[in-house]
Design an enzyme around this catalytic site. Structure first.
Site, mmCIF file in Angstrom:
data_model
loop_
_atom_site.group_PDB
_atom_site.id
_atom_site.type_symbol
_atom_site.label_atom_id
_atom_site.label_comp_id
_atom_site.label_asym_id
_atom_site.label_seq_id
_atom_site.Cartn_x
_atom_site.Cartn_y
_atom_site.Cartn_z
ATOM 1 N N CYS A 277 0.696 -1.122 0.000
ATOM 2 C CA CYS A 277 -0.003 0.183 0.083
ATOM 3 C C CYS A 277 0.801 1.243 -0.070
ATOM 4 C CB CYS A 277 -0.983 0.004 1.247
ATOM 5 S SG CYS A 277 -0.343 -0.053 2.594
ATOM 6 N N CYS B 192 -2.600 -2.945 8.757
ATOM 7 C CA CYS B 192 -2.105 -1.545 8.907
ATOM 8 C C CYS B 192 -1.905 -1.482 10.507
ATOM 9 C CB CYS B 192 -3.437 -0.775 9.000
ATOM 10 S SG CYS B 192 -4.197 -0.720 7.488
#
Ligand code: FES
Length: 147
Positions: free
Chosen positions: A33, A103
């Site tokens: 990402c 994350c």
């Protein structure tokens, strides 16, 4: 989709910033990402984390997890901080959607990278701590910044 706690930590992140002359700084990135997280630790002679700050260039969940991770490690010993997993961070946030689990891993890795940096600077080994895989070295970062 997101819990109230995630929204709160995203909108009002705790411990944002930098620490000058930090005892340890860890920067990690997720290649998929492209998000980057940096954590600064101020560790005293008793190996207690007196202060912690972070900077995250990433998604909202990355901001929320780094904010919560800093809250969880503050005031803890380096050994206790090492045991704080991404699962603990997610639980403290009342969960994350499955696509956002990575994350929270970034937050765990950033803490480990900062502890690793502290250990390197002080010539000590912290039991159970390995060099984080997604650690971004300073020189690599300078190279990428020069593009
Ligand atoms: Fe990559 Fe959140 S989408 S850290």
């Amino acid at each position: 989709m997101y819990s109230e706690k995630v929204m709160d930590h995203f909108q009002n992140p705790r411990n944002v910033g930098e620490i000058d002359n930090a005892s340890g700084v860890g920067t990690v990135g997720n290649a998929k990402c492209g998000d980057i997280m940096r954590i600064y630790l101020d560790i005293d002679d008793n190996k207690i984390i007196q202060d912690v700050k972070f900077k995250t260039f990433g998604c909202g969940a990355a901001v929320a997890t780094s904010s919560m991770a800093t809250e969880l490690v503050k005031g803890k010993s380096i050994y206790e901080a090492l045991k704080i997993t991404n699962t603990a961070v997610m639980e403290a946030l009342d969960g994350l959607p499955p696509v956002k689990v990575h994350c929270s891993l970034l937050a765990e890795e950033a803490i480990h990278a900062a502890l690793w940096d502290y250990a390197q600077k002080n010539g000590i080994a912290i039991e159970g701590l390995e060099k984080p895989k997604s650690d971004i070295h300073e020189d690599e970062e300078e190279e990428s910044e020069s593009y």
